[in-house]
Design an enzyme around this catalytic site. Structure first.
Site, PDB file in Angstrom:
ATOM      1  CE1 TYR A  54      55.694  -9.083  77.929  1.00  0.00           C
ATOM      2  CE2 TYR A  54      57.329 -10.806  77.598  1.00  0.00           C
ATOM      3  CZ  TYR A  54      56.849  -9.734  78.324  1.00  0.00           C
ATOM      4  OH  TYR A  54      57.513  -9.325  79.462  1.00  0.00           O
ATOM      5  CG  ASN A  88      49.567   0.421  82.083  1.00  0.00           C
ATOM      6  OD1 ASN A  88      50.218  -0.055  83.022  1.00  0.00           O
ATOM      7  ND2 ASN A  88      48.412   1.048  82.246  1.00  0.00           N
ATOM      8  CB  VAL A  89      53.201  -3.112  77.401  1.00  0.00           C
ATOM      9  CG1 VAL A  89      54.537  -2.840  78.109  1.00  0.00           C
ATOM     10  CG2 VAL A  89      52.505  -4.306  78.036  1.00  0.00           C
ATOM     11  CG  HIS A 105      57.895  -0.444  81.939  1.00  0.00           C
ATOM     12  ND1 HIS A 105      57.172  -0.663  83.100  1.00  0.00           N
ATOM     13  CD2 HIS A 105      59.027   0.204  82.315  1.00  0.00           C
ATOM     14  CE1 HIS A 105      57.852  -0.160  84.124  1.00  0.00           C
ATOM     15  NE2 HIS A 105      58.958   0.376  83.686  1.00  0.00           N
TER      16      HIS A 105
HETATM   17  P1  OAD Z   1      51.179  -3.483  89.887  1.00  0.00           P
HETATM   18  O1  OAD Z   1      50.436  -4.731  89.599  1.00  0.00           O
HETATM   19  O2  OAD Z   1      52.461  -3.581  90.632  1.00  0.00           O
HETATM   20  O3  OAD Z   1      50.245  -2.500  90.713  1.00  0.00           O
HETATM   21  C1  OAD Z   1      48.919  -2.285  90.321  1.00  0.00           C
HETATM   22  C2  OAD Z   1      48.316  -1.187  91.183  1.00  0.00           C
HETATM   23  O4  OAD Z   1      47.022  -0.939  90.683  1.00  0.00           O
HETATM   24  C3  OAD Z   1      48.172  -1.550  92.662  1.00  0.00           C
HETATM   25  O5  OAD Z   1      48.665  -0.491  93.462  1.00  0.00           O
HETATM   26  C4  OAD Z   1      46.659  -1.718  92.842  1.00  0.00           C
HETATM   27  O6  OAD Z   1      46.200  -1.295  94.123  1.00  0.00           O
HETATM   28  C5  OAD Z   1      46.131  -0.800  91.766  1.00  0.00           C
HETATM   29  N1  OAD Z   1      44.791  -1.111  91.254  1.00  0.00           N
HETATM   30  C6  OAD Z   1      44.175  -2.313  91.138  1.00  0.00           C
HETATM   31  N2  OAD Z   1      42.964  -2.176  90.592  1.00  0.00           N
HETATM   32  C7  OAD Z   1      42.792  -0.855  90.345  1.00  0.00           C
HETATM   33  C8  OAD Z   1      41.746  -0.061  89.780  1.00  0.00           C
HETATM   34  N3  OAD Z   1      40.611  -0.626  89.337  1.00  0.00           N
HETATM   35  N4  OAD Z   1      41.925   1.260  89.695  1.00  0.00           N
HETATM   36  C9  OAD Z   1      43.067   1.848  90.130  1.00  0.00           C
HETATM   37  N5  OAD Z   1      44.087   1.159  90.677  1.00  0.00           N
HETATM   38  C10 OAD Z   1      43.950  -0.171  90.776  1.00  0.00           C
HETATM   39  O7  OAD Z   1      51.359  -2.716  88.482  1.00  0.00           O
HETATM   40  P2  OAD Z   1      52.375  -1.553  88.097  1.00  0.00           P
HETATM   41  O8  OAD Z   1      52.652  -0.662  89.245  1.00  0.00           O
HETATM   42  O9  OAD Z   1      51.875  -0.945  86.844  1.00  0.00           O
HETATM   43  O10 OAD Z   1      56.649  -3.944  84.008  1.00  0.00           O
HETATM   44  O11 OAD Z   1      53.672  -2.393  87.766  1.00  0.00           O
HETATM   45  C11 OAD Z   1      54.814  -1.761  87.298  1.00  0.00           C
HETATM   46  C12 OAD Z   1      55.556  -2.641  86.322  1.00  0.00           C
HETATM   47  O12 OAD Z   1      55.795  -3.921  86.892  1.00  0.00           O
HETATM   48  C13 OAD Z   1      54.771  -2.956  85.050  1.00  0.00           C
HETATM   49  O13 OAD Z   1      54.900  -1.954  84.092  1.00  0.00           O
HETATM   50  C14 OAD Z   1      55.383  -4.244  84.588  1.00  0.00           C
HETATM   51  C15 OAD Z   1      55.488  -4.949  85.917  1.00  0.00           C
HETATM   52  O14 OAD Z   1      56.421  -5.913  86.035  1.00  0.00           O
HETATM   53  C16 OAD Z   1      57.202  -4.779  83.119  1.00  0.00           C
HETATM   54  O15 OAD Z   1      56.714  -5.851  82.812  1.00  0.00           O
HETATM   55  C17 OAD Z   1      58.451  -4.283  82.530  1.00  0.00           C
END
Ligand code: OAD
Length: 228
Positions: A54, A88-89, A105
């Protein structure tokens, strides 16, 4: 009364600011195992490893700026009551100028006590060290919701979602619950927009408009359309 727009964001909205997502190729979870850095058990087993993970994320936060996606969401506030629910953090929504941001989160720039979850502090600088103590004398930990931990902000997020007149989802793989389950709280008939290069319509959800593009290009387009 202004119409209420609720926006659910994930790592994808910050990708173009230079912050890695979790599950894309080259995502953070390719390099680190969740069980090693993002659970309470990991923290008990090897706090240095968790602190370091972190600390590196936090250090980077001081080097990045909001992108066109974050900034466009601020424009929406001219005509709508905008609420952002972010997984997002990072603090890029706040830096961009969004007024109402709910962090599901946790927040990287904050730390908290390990004996009293209500003792939350903004960390001075990027580094949290072993031996940094809360006011009650216990070790401080990152203010992050780890896997397996409760998500206290999900209740207000569910309420907001159920009140939305328009719901927008940006840059999230919708793999992580309970955040992904918020979609089921959107009132029936509410227009829903999904902006993500890999967006697919989640199962049984209706009234969806897909914008298969990045946040930096898709969000400003959608915002311009909604402000018309
Ligand atoms: P992910 O990494 O799972 O998903 C990221 C998403 O962003 C994917 O669907 C990509 O297609 C999309 N993406 C990539 N580049 C992009 C761009 N330039 N514009 C728009 N979209 C884009 O991330 P999260 O869904 O946020 O939690 O993950 C959820 C949680 O899992 C996070 O908050 C974190 C993680 O583990 C904790 O750590 C507690």
């Amino acid at each position: 009364m202004l119409k209420k727009i609720v926006v659910l964001t994930g790592a994808g909205i910050s990708a173009e600011s230079g912050i890695r997502t979790f599950r894309d190729s080259n995502g953070l979870w390719e390099e680190h195992r969740i069980e090693d850095v993002a659970t309470y058990e990991a923290w008990e087993r090897n706090p240095e490893l968790v602190l370091n993970f972190y600390n590196q994320r936090r250090k980077q936060l001081y080097e990045v700026r909001p992108n066109a996606g974050h900034l466009a969401l601020v424009e929406l506030e001219k005509k709508f009551d905008v609420h952002i629910i972010t997984q997002n953090v990072d603090d890029l929504h706040e830096l961009a100028g969004s007024k109402k941001v709910l962090h599901l989160h946790g927040e990287l720039k904050k730390v908290r006590s390990t004996v009293d979850e209500n003792l939350v502090y903004t960390l001075d600088g990027w580094e949290l060290k072993k031996g940094d103590l809360c006011g009650k004398g216990s070790q401080l930990r990152p203010h992050i919701v780890w896997f397996g931990e409760a998500v206290p902000m999900i209740e207000p997020a569910m309420k907001l979602t159920s009140e939305a007149d328009i719901f927008i989802v940006i840059g999230t793989s919708l793999q992580v619950y309970p955040a992904a389950g918020l979609l089921h709280y959107v009132k029936r008939g509410t227009p829903l927009y999904l902006i993500d290069p890999h967006a697919t319509v989640p199962g049984d959800i209706k009234n969806v408009t897909l914008l298969r593009e990045t946040a930096g290009s898709g969000v400003p387009k959608l915002v311009a359309e909604l402000l018309k």
